[in-house]
Enzyme design. Sequence first.
Site, PDB file in Angstrom:
ATOM      1  N   ASP A   1       0.854  -1.195   0.000  1.00  0.00           N
ATOM      2  CA  ASP A   1       0.000   0.000   0.000  1.00  0.00           C
ATOM      3  C   ASP A   1       0.891   1.248   0.000  1.00  0.00           C
ATOM      4  O   ASP A   1       1.888   1.321   0.721  1.00  0.00           O
ATOM      5  CB  ASP A   1      -0.917   0.003   1.231  1.00  0.00           C
ATOM      6  CG  ASP A   1      -2.061   0.985   1.092  1.00  0.00           C
ATOM      7  OD1 ASP A   1      -3.215   0.540   0.998  1.00  0.00           O
ATOM      8  OD2 ASP A   1      -1.793   2.215   1.069  1.00  0.00           O
ATOM      9  N   ILE A   2       0.517   2.231  -0.808  1.00  0.00           N
ATOM     10  CA  ILE A   2       1.328   3.446  -0.951  1.00  0.00           C
ATOM     11  C   ILE A   2       1.274   4.324   0.308  1.00  0.00           C
ATOM     12  O   ILE A   2       2.171   5.146   0.536  1.00  0.00           O
ATOM     13  CB  ILE A   2       0.861   4.237  -2.200  1.00  0.00           C
ATOM     14  CG1 ILE A   2       1.956   5.105  -2.751  1.00  0.00           C
ATOM     15  CG2 ILE A   2      -0.392   5.041  -1.922  1.00  0.00           C
ATOM     16  CD1 ILE A   2       1.653   5.694  -4.126  1.00  0.00           C
TER      17      ILE A   2
ATOM     18  N   ASN B   1     -12.912  -3.241   2.373  1.00  0.00           N
ATOM     19  CA  ASN B   1     -13.833  -2.103   2.462  1.00  0.00           C
ATOM     20  C   ASN B   1     -14.740  -2.178   1.241  1.00  0.00           C
ATOM     21  O   ASN B   1     -14.249  -2.255   0.108  1.00  0.00           O
ATOM     22  CB  ASN B   1     -13.057  -0.780   2.452  1.00  0.00           C
ATOM     23  CG  ASN B   1     -12.229  -0.596   3.708  1.00  0.00           C
ATOM     24  OD1 ASN B   1     -12.668  -0.946   4.800  1.00  0.00           O
ATOM     25  ND2 ASN B   1     -11.025  -0.047   3.565  1.00  0.00           N
TER      26      ASN B   1
ATOM     27  N   GLN C   1     -14.118   2.630   1.125  1.00  0.00           N
ATOM     28  CA  GLN C   1     -13.477   2.172  -0.119  1.00  0.00           C
ATOM     29  C   GLN C   1     -13.195   3.377  -1.014  1.00  0.00           C
ATOM     30  O   GLN C   1     -14.059   4.228  -1.224  1.00  0.00           O
ATOM     31  CB  GLN C   1     -14.375   1.172  -0.858  1.00  0.00           C
ATOM     32  CG  GLN C   1     -13.676   0.556  -2.062  1.00  0.00           C
ATOM     33  CD  GLN C   1     -14.492  -0.540  -2.754  1.00  0.00           C
ATOM     34  OE1 GLN C   1     -15.660  -0.762  -2.426  1.00  0.00           O
ATOM     35  NE2 GLN C   1     -13.870  -1.203  -3.717  1.00  0.00           N
TER      36      GLN C   1
ATOM     37  N   HIS D   1      -9.979  -5.461  -3.404  1.00  0.00           N
ATOM     38  CA  HIS D   1      -8.674  -5.736  -2.793  1.00  0.00           C
ATOM     39  C   HIS D   1      -8.867  -6.052  -1.334  1.00  0.00           C
ATOM     40  O   HIS D   1      -9.706  -5.460  -0.657  1.00  0.00           O
ATOM     41  CB  HIS D   1      -7.713  -4.553  -2.968  1.00  0.00           C
ATOM     42  CG  HIS D   1      -8.288  -3.242  -2.540  1.00  0.00           C
ATOM     43  ND1 HIS D   1      -9.167  -2.525  -3.338  1.00  0.00           N
ATOM     44  CD2 HIS D   1      -8.147  -2.531  -1.398  1.00  0.00           C
ATOM     45  CE1 HIS D   1      -9.535  -1.420  -2.699  1.00  0.00           C
ATOM     46  NE2 HIS D   1      -8.935  -1.404  -1.516  1.00  0.00           N
ATOM     47  N   LEU D   2      -8.057  -6.983  -0.867  1.00  0.00           N
ATOM     48  CA  LEU D   2      -8.036  -7.317   0.557  1.00  0.00           C
ATOM     49  C   LEU D   2      -6.838  -6.618   1.178  1.00  0.00           C
ATOM     50  O   LEU D   2      -5.707  -6.748   0.690  1.00  0.00           O
ATOM     51  CB  LEU D   2      -7.901  -8.835   0.723  1.00  0.00           C
ATOM     52  CG  LEU D   2      -7.865  -9.340   2.172  1.00  0.00           C
ATOM     53  CD1 LEU D   2      -9.201  -9.099   2.875  1.00  0.00           C
ATOM     54  CD2 LEU D   2      -7.529 -10.834   2.197  1.00  0.00           C
ATOM     55  N   HIS D   3      -7.077  -5.847   2.235  1.00  0.00           N
ATOM     56  CA  HIS D   3      -5.973  -5.256   2.991  1.00  0.00           C
ATOM     57  C   HIS D   3      -5.427  -6.320   3.947  1.00  0.00           C
ATOM     58  O   HIS D   3      -6.203  -6.956   4.676  1.00  0.00           O
ATOM     59  CB  HIS D   3      -6.456  -4.078   3.855  1.00  0.00           C
ATOM     60  CG  HIS D   3      -6.951  -2.890   3.098  1.00  0.00           C
ATOM     61  ND1 HIS D   3      -6.197  -1.752   2.938  1.00  0.00           N
ATOM     62  CD2 HIS D   3      -8.128  -2.647   2.473  1.00  0.00           C
ATOM     63  CE1 HIS D   3      -6.897  -0.845   2.259  1.00  0.00           C
ATOM     64  NE2 HIS D   3      -8.075  -1.367   1.959  1.00  0.00           N
TER      65      HIS D   3
HETATM   66  P1  AMP Z   1      -9.662   1.322   0.027  1.00  0.00           P
HETATM   67  O1  AMP Z   1      -9.798   2.663   0.686  1.00  0.00           O
HETATM   68  O2  AMP Z   1     -10.115   0.157   0.848  1.00  0.00           O
HETATM   69  O3  AMP Z   1     -10.300   1.344  -1.356  1.00  0.00           O
HETATM   70  O4  AMP Z   1      -8.108   1.086  -0.162  1.00  0.00           O
HETATM   71  C1  AMP Z   1      -7.385   1.666  -1.203  1.00  0.00           C
HETATM   72  C2  AMP Z   1      -5.962   1.633  -0.790  1.00  0.00           C
HETATM   73  O5  AMP Z   1      -5.177   1.840  -1.937  1.00  0.00           O
HETATM   74  C3  AMP Z   1      -5.567   2.733   0.216  1.00  0.00           C
HETATM   75  O6  AMP Z   1      -5.071   2.131   1.401  1.00  0.00           O
HETATM   76  C4  AMP Z   1      -4.510   3.532  -0.527  1.00  0.00           C
HETATM   77  O7  AMP Z   1      -3.458   3.964   0.307  1.00  0.00           O
HETATM   78  C5  AMP Z   1      -4.031   2.529  -1.567  1.00  0.00           C
HETATM   79  N1  AMP Z   1      -3.473   3.106  -2.785  1.00  0.00           N
HETATM   80  C6  AMP Z   1      -3.960   4.160  -3.503  1.00  0.00           C
HETATM   81  N2  AMP Z   1      -3.194   4.378  -4.589  1.00  0.00           N
HETATM   82  C7  AMP Z   1      -2.203   3.443  -4.553  1.00  0.00           C
HETATM   83  C8  AMP Z   1      -1.088   3.158  -5.388  1.00  0.00           C
HETATM   84  N3  AMP Z   1      -0.825   3.865  -6.511  1.00  0.00           N
HETATM   85  N4  AMP Z   1      -0.263   2.134  -5.045  1.00  0.00           N
HETATM   86  C9  AMP Z   1      -0.519   1.411  -3.917  1.00  0.00           C
HETATM   87  N5  AMP Z   1      -1.551   1.638  -3.099  1.00  0.00           N
HETATM   88  C10 AMP Z   1      -2.384   2.630  -3.404  1.00  0.00           C
END
Ligand code: AMP
Length: 113
Positions: free
Chosen positions: A30-31, A86, A93, A99-101
């Site tokens: 995750d970024i 989420n 979300q 995606h699974l965290h």
């Molecule tokens: P969600 O809020 O459950 O949809 O999670 C989306 C996740 O994607 C968040 O935790 C962000 O930090 C992550 N995210 C957004 N852009 C990127 C990216 N370019 N590379 C990796 N993770 C990302």
Amino acid sequence: MNDCLFCKIGAKKIPGKIVYEDDRVFAFEDINPQAPTHILISPWKHFSSLTDAAQEDAALLGHILLVAASLARERNLLEGYRTVFNNGAGAGQSVFHLHLHLLGGRTFRWPPG
Ligand code: AMP
Ligand code: ZN
């Protein structure tokens, strides 16, 4: 999906730190990590959230969970780790490719925010 951030990361059209991939899923850092380990596990197949998953996706969804468990073992997170989907903006979300965290390396509270 042309316009999907995670489809683009999976296709390596934009950079991502991919830590695992197989024929069904890819996993990447995750970024904006919310824990020392914060990995996202996504299917190559695009669907927005669990709400869009069908019975035919049952094995794929199970596989995502088992990949999370395997990464948790690999990273010694067995004291406790959290796996989160989420689903929908109301649940936080922000990227609409399922995606699974996988979060670990710290203690977690319940209930989550
Ligand atoms: P969600 O809020 O459950 O949809 O999670 C989306 C996740 O994607 C968040 O935790 C962000 O930090 C992550 N995210 C957004 N852009 C990127 C990216 N370019 N590379 C990796 N993770 C990302
Ligand atoms: Zn996508």
